[in-house]
Write an enzyme that holds these catalytic residues in place. Sequence first.
Site, PDB file in Angstrom:
ATOM      1  N   GLU A 152      23.627  43.596  35.420  1.00  0.00           N
ATOM      2  CA  GLU A 152      24.561  44.253  34.484  1.00  0.00           C
ATOM      3  C   GLU A 152      24.308  43.905  33.009  1.00  0.00           C
ATOM      4  OE1 GLU A 152      28.521  43.424  35.964  1.00  0.00           O
ATOM      5  OE2 GLU A 152      27.927  43.887  38.009  1.00  0.00           O
ATOM      6  N   GLU A 257      25.500  47.440  46.556  1.00  0.00           N
ATOM      7  CA  GLU A 257      26.896  46.958  46.671  1.00  0.00           C
ATOM      8  C   GLU A 257      27.820  48.112  47.084  1.00  0.00           C
ATOM      9  OE1 GLU A 257      28.065  44.743  43.197  1.00  0.00           O
ATOM     10  OE2 GLU A 257      26.138  43.730  43.018  1.00  0.00           O
TER      11      GLU A 257
HETATM   12  O1  G3I Z   1      35.983  30.123  44.569  1.00  0.00           O
HETATM   13  C1  G3I Z   1      37.115  30.171  43.686  1.00  0.00           C
HETATM   14  C2  G3I Z   1      38.256  29.343  44.268  1.00  0.00           C
HETATM   15  O2  G3I Z   1      37.865  27.970  44.296  1.00  0.00           O
HETATM   16  C3  G3I Z   1      39.517  29.524  43.397  1.00  0.00           C
HETATM   17  O3  G3I Z   1      40.587  28.842  43.987  1.00  0.00           O
HETATM   18  C4  G3I Z   1      39.830  31.028  43.323  1.00  0.00           C
HETATM   19  C5  G3I Z   1      41.066  31.313  42.500  1.00  0.00           C
HETATM   20  O4  G3I Z   1      40.713  31.349  41.137  1.00  0.00           O
HETATM   21  O5  G3I Z   1      38.709  31.718  42.699  1.00  0.00           O
HETATM   22  C6  G3I Z   1      37.557  31.616  43.536  1.00  0.00           C
HETATM   23  O6  G3I Z   1      36.496  32.287  42.898  1.00  0.00           O
HETATM   24  C7  G3I Z   1      36.626  33.710  42.962  1.00  0.00           C
HETATM   25  C8  G3I Z   1      35.369  34.269  43.665  1.00  0.00           C
HETATM   26  O7  G3I Z   1      35.365  35.713  43.645  1.00  0.00           O
HETATM   27  C9  G3I Z   1      35.278  33.790  45.110  1.00  0.00           C
HETATM   28  O8  G3I Z   1      36.384  34.280  45.836  1.00  0.00           O
HETATM   29  C10 G3I Z   1      36.672  34.247  41.525  1.00  0.00           C
HETATM   30  O9  G3I Z   1      37.900  33.846  40.949  1.00  0.00           O
HETATM   31  C11 G3I Z   1      36.598  35.778  41.550  1.00  0.00           C
HETATM   32  O10 G3I Z   1      36.480  36.267  40.204  1.00  0.00           O
HETATM   33  C12 G3I Z   1      35.328  36.199  42.293  1.00  0.00           C
HETATM   34  O11 G3I Z   1      35.310  37.613  42.332  1.00  0.00           O
HETATM   35  C13 G3I Z   1      34.021  38.148  42.635  1.00  0.00           C
HETATM   36  C14 G3I Z   1      33.542  39.003  41.448  1.00  0.00           C
HETATM   37  O12 G3I Z   1      32.247  39.542  41.763  1.00  0.00           O
HETATM   38  C15 G3I Z   1      33.422  38.209  40.169  1.00  0.00           C
HETATM   39  O13 G3I Z   1      32.328  37.408  40.232  1.00  0.00           O
HETATM   40  C16 G3I Z   1      34.144  39.065  43.860  1.00  0.00           C
HETATM   41  O14 G3I Z   1      34.490  38.298  45.013  1.00  0.00           O
HETATM   42  C17 G3I Z   1      32.826  39.789  44.115  1.00  0.00           C
HETATM   43  O15 G3I Z   1      32.983  40.785  45.127  1.00  0.00           O
HETATM   44  C18 G3I Z   1      32.358  40.491  42.842  1.00  0.00           C
HETATM   45  O16 G3I Z   1      31.105  41.040  43.080  1.00  0.00           O
HETATM   46  C19 G3I Z   1      30.468  41.637  41.926  1.00  0.00           C
HETATM   47  C20 G3I Z   1      28.983  41.406  42.051  1.00  0.00           C
HETATM   48  O17 G3I Z   1      28.743  40.011  42.128  1.00  0.00           O
HETATM   49  C21 G3I Z   1      28.245  42.042  40.877  1.00  0.00           C
HETATM   50  N1  G3I Z   1      28.551  43.475  40.801  1.00  0.00           N
HETATM   51  C22 G3I Z   1      29.988  43.753  40.699  1.00  0.00           C
HETATM   52  C23 G3I Z   1      30.727  43.163  41.890  1.00  0.00           C
HETATM   53  C24 G3I Z   1      32.204  43.476  41.805  1.00  0.00           C
HETATM   54  O18 G3I Z   1      32.745  42.859  40.672  1.00  0.00           O
END
Ligand code: G3I
Length: 365
Positions: A152, A257
């Site tokens: 991205e 994805e």
């Molecule tokens: O692991 C922590 C946990 O320790 C904590 O308690 C919790 C509450 O804050 O957060 C957890 O981390 C979260 C993580 O997912 C794992 O569940 C993050 O906050 C959350 O932002 C993260 O979201 C991910 C998102 O990317 C942001 O990185 C989504 O699961 C994931 O599906 C999404 O995937 C992305 C691809 O990597 C790139 N393309 C877009 C796609 C959708 O955004």
Amino acid sequence: MIRNFLLSLLCAATATASAQHLRDVLGGDVLMGVALNQWQTSGQDARTTAIVREHFNCLTPENVMKSGPLQPAEGVFDFQAADDVVAYAEANGLQVIGHCLVWHSQAPSWFFTDGTGKPVSAEVLRERIQKHISTVVGRYRGRIHGWDVVNEAIEDDGSFRRSPLYNILGEDFIELAFRAAHEADPDAELYYNDYSMALPRKREAVCRLVRRLKERGVRIDAVGMQSHLSLTHPDLHEYETTMDSLAATGVKVMVTELDVSVLPSPWGFNGAEVSQSFEYKKAMNPYTEGLPDSVQARFEERYLDLFRIYARHRQDLSRITFWGLTDEQSWLNGFPIKGRTDYPLLWNRDYRAKPVVGRIIESFR
Ligand code: G3I
């Protein structure tokens, strides 16, 4: 004559018998993958493992191989969850896609700043990118099929995203990342990955980027079209045009994805810009008691339309990955509005395959 006839019968029977699985519908050259979360790749979710072993041959860790989880503090790496991913994949006959090495989001807070919170110099950031990639890719050398090297970096209008990566290094961070990854594992495939790739100006900018990297002798094997879609967006003619344009640059195309949201979009179109969110309204969450048959039918037709495109482009395609296995785990239940009930994937919340799985297998085997 008889021999050829018998041989053709045998081939047809074999093909029919083998194509009972999603992974076989486009032939063996197109990997069929799924993104799994840390609970699933810990091996404790037996229902997931049974489905993955039957229908998939590729796995993308949804979060645990991003730079934030892997290097939470400078020089401090935490590989436990990523090691589990590779072990789980090897135990279940799955190729691994490393996701993702360089992304402005979910990077550790220290990565772009110095001790006082000011942006680091170009030299320091270059060293940090080089060290992160050589450590991570080197650790899994020979065990990971390919890496989403940069994720991205380009905006919908075709301009470079003004992330700290770009603001400090300009577009050179992209070539730096690809070269560092290739140096650490010369046999791994290397990808650029982005969303909303059906938008013409984004498509053109990504094709320009690919051509520039190839002109400079940088290895890039494929471009990932994330494909976070909805029932109405994007226009599938534009989506298919992007596949043709990317293939024309000489790289493979990957659908990296894939999910199809059935919920109303606050934008009126769809995207995957994680920094955006909107307040909850009941009208934006209409299917909390289940999906009406009429919507289910549109959902199935949308996936069948997509697979018709994939079948037409199977020579250009090298992978299709769904962004999750069951509706329950989808990031879309919380994006762009928290607390919704979406139905974007191929398995229900009770781990049952939706009818569309059988229809895809039946239509494309
Ligand atoms: O692991 C922590 C946990 O320790 C904590 O308690 C919790 C509450 O804050 O957060 C957890 O981390 C979260 C993580 O997912 C794992 O569940 C993050 O906050 C959350 O932002 C993260 O979201 C991910 C998102 O990317 C942001 O990185 C989504 O699961 C994931 O599906 C999404 O995937 C992305 C691809 O990597 C790139 N393309 C877009 C796609 C959708 O955004």
